[in-house]
Scaffold this active site. Structure first.
Site, short mmCIF file in Angstrom:
data_model
loop_
_atom_site.label_atom_id
_atom_site.label_comp_id
_atom_site.label_asym_id
_atom_site.label_seq_id
_atom_site.Cartn_x
_atom_site.Cartn_y
_atom_site.Cartn_z
N GLU A 272 -15.38 -28.00 -8.92
CA GLU A 272 -16.82 -28.16 -9.18
C GLU A 272 -17.63 -27.26 -8.25
O GLU A 272 -18.63 -26.66 -8.66
CB GLU A 272 -17.25 -29.62 -8.97
CG GLU A 272 -16.60 -30.62 -9.91
CD GLU A 272 -15.27 -31.16 -9.41
OE1 GLU A 272 -14.56 -30.43 -8.68
OE2 GLU A 272 -14.93 -32.28 -9.76
N CYS B 254 -14.89 -35.69 -6.85
CA CYS B 254 -14.80 -36.39 -5.57
C CYS B 254 -16.23 -36.70 -5.08
O CYS B 254 -17.22 -36.21 -5.64
CB CYS B 254 -14.06 -35.54 -4.55
SG CYS B 254 -15.03 -34.16 -3.91
N1 THU Z 1 -10.05 -31.58 -6.78
C1 THU Z 1 -11.01 -30.91 -7.49
O1 THU Z 1 -11.01 -29.66 -7.48
N2 THU Z 1 -11.93 -31.59 -8.19
C2 THU Z 1 -11.90 -32.94 -8.37
O2 THU Z 1 -12.73 -33.45 -9.12
C3 THU Z 1 -10.89 -33.77 -7.68
C4 THU Z 1 -10.02 -33.03 -6.70
C5 THU Z 1 -9.01 -30.80 -6.08
C6 THU Z 1 -9.20 -30.71 -4.60
C7 THU Z 1 -7.77 -30.44 -4.14
O3 THU Z 1 -7.53 -29.05 -4.23
C8 THU Z 1 -6.91 -31.13 -5.17
O4 THU Z 1 -7.76 -31.40 -6.29
C9 THU Z 1 -6.30 -32.44 -4.65
O5 THU Z 1 -7.27 -33.24 -4.06
#
Ligand code: THU
Length: 276
Positions: free
Chosen positions: A198, A229
């Site tokens: 995001e 997150c």
């Molecule tokens: N992650 C995202 O890119 N977006 C989300 O909505 C949830 C988590 C990524 C961060 C990290 O690289 C991986 O997912 C595991 O947490």
């Protein structure tokens, strides 16, 4: 003809019963009501209840028993929970259950009940048709390009650099100008310094000179919904509105849609700092 709806009049078999039903739903009987007609103020229009034979006579039509009247009135609500609530209160008030609220093929959530005279009511949550404070519905300028958002997010996800978590995520934001910006998660050996999909999509939008988000789509694999997150909810919050839809997809398509204020209620934003 000016596109305007002023009154919806329902022909009813028993006015007292119909009045009691709508009052039980929480509608306020207007002082403008008369013994033979009941009015309820709604958002910018009124609902009227009138004896069905009187209505038929007034319109000069036959009051023959009808089957399916082929019209439904919809009340759009602000969330799935609100749809469930209104549906339950309608049943409690004596409505006939027709279709319990459920996810729809068009990406929303809706149910149907019939009032005591069989008039069809739909109660729906439509993440694509925003409601203003007064509850008035505003059709968007154009249909949300859900498929294009999904494809953009998915293509970005395929290029994610998730060397440490192996959890690839793609995100796409739709700007208020209708352009789509995508991003993927980018990790590095110092784990916490990685960035979410995001954040990447938002950075691309800002770098292109745009600053309003009309919709977000996030896609990732696995049985759980890949919702943004906490930090990304705040990042989206900066550029979006409380009702901005956030679509959560897996590899095959959208699984669920939320409004931003469902994911981040009572949020802190630029207004708290006096910004417009
Ligand atoms: N992650 C995202 O890119 N977006 C989300 O909505 C949830 C988590 C990524 C961060 C990290 O690289 C991986 O997912 C595991 O947490």
């Amino acid at each position: 003809m000016q596109p305007r709806i002023s009154l919806v009049t329902l022909g009813v078999a028993d006015l007292a019963r119909a009045k009691a039903f709508y009052q039980a739903l929480g509608w306020n009987l207007s002082g403008a009501s008369q013994p033979e007609v009941a009015f309820f103020q709604a958002n910018g229009l009124a609902l009227a209840l009138y004896g069905r034979s009187a209505l038929a006579e007034e319109a000069g039509v036959d009051d023959a028993a009808t089957g399916f009247a082929a019209i439904s009135i919809a009340q759009n609500l602000r969330s799935e929970a609100e749809v469930d609530e209104v549906y339950a209160s309608a049943l409690a008030a004596g409505a006939k259950p027709l279709k319990s609220p459920r996810a729809t093929t068009w990406g929303g959530y809706s149910g149907y009940f019939a009032d005591p005279d069989g008039h069809l009511w739909e109660v729906a949550w439509n993440p694509f048709f925003p409601l203003d404070e007064a509850g008035n519905l505003h059709l968007p300028q154009q249909a949300e390009p859900l498929e294009a958002l999904f494809n953009a997010a998915n293509e970005a996800r395929a290029r994610a650099y998730a060397r440490y978590s192996q959890f690839t995520v793609g995100a796409a934001v739709l700007s208020s100008d209708g352009r789509i910006y995508a991003g993927c998660n980018v990790e590095n050996a110092a784990y916490p310094a990685g960035t979410c999909a995001e954040a990447g999509a938002i950075a691309a939008m800002i770098a292109a000179g745009e600053s309003r988000i009309a919709a977000v789509l996030v896609t990732g694999d696995g049985p759980e919904l890949v919702t943004p997150c906490g930090a990304c909810r705040q990042r989206i919050r900066e550029f979006a509105s409380p009702e901005t839809p956030i679509h959560i997809a897996d590899l095959s398509g959208v699984r669920r849609s939320f409004r931003l204020d469902e994911l981040l209620p009572f949020s802190f934003g630029p207004e708290n700092l006096g910004a417009p």
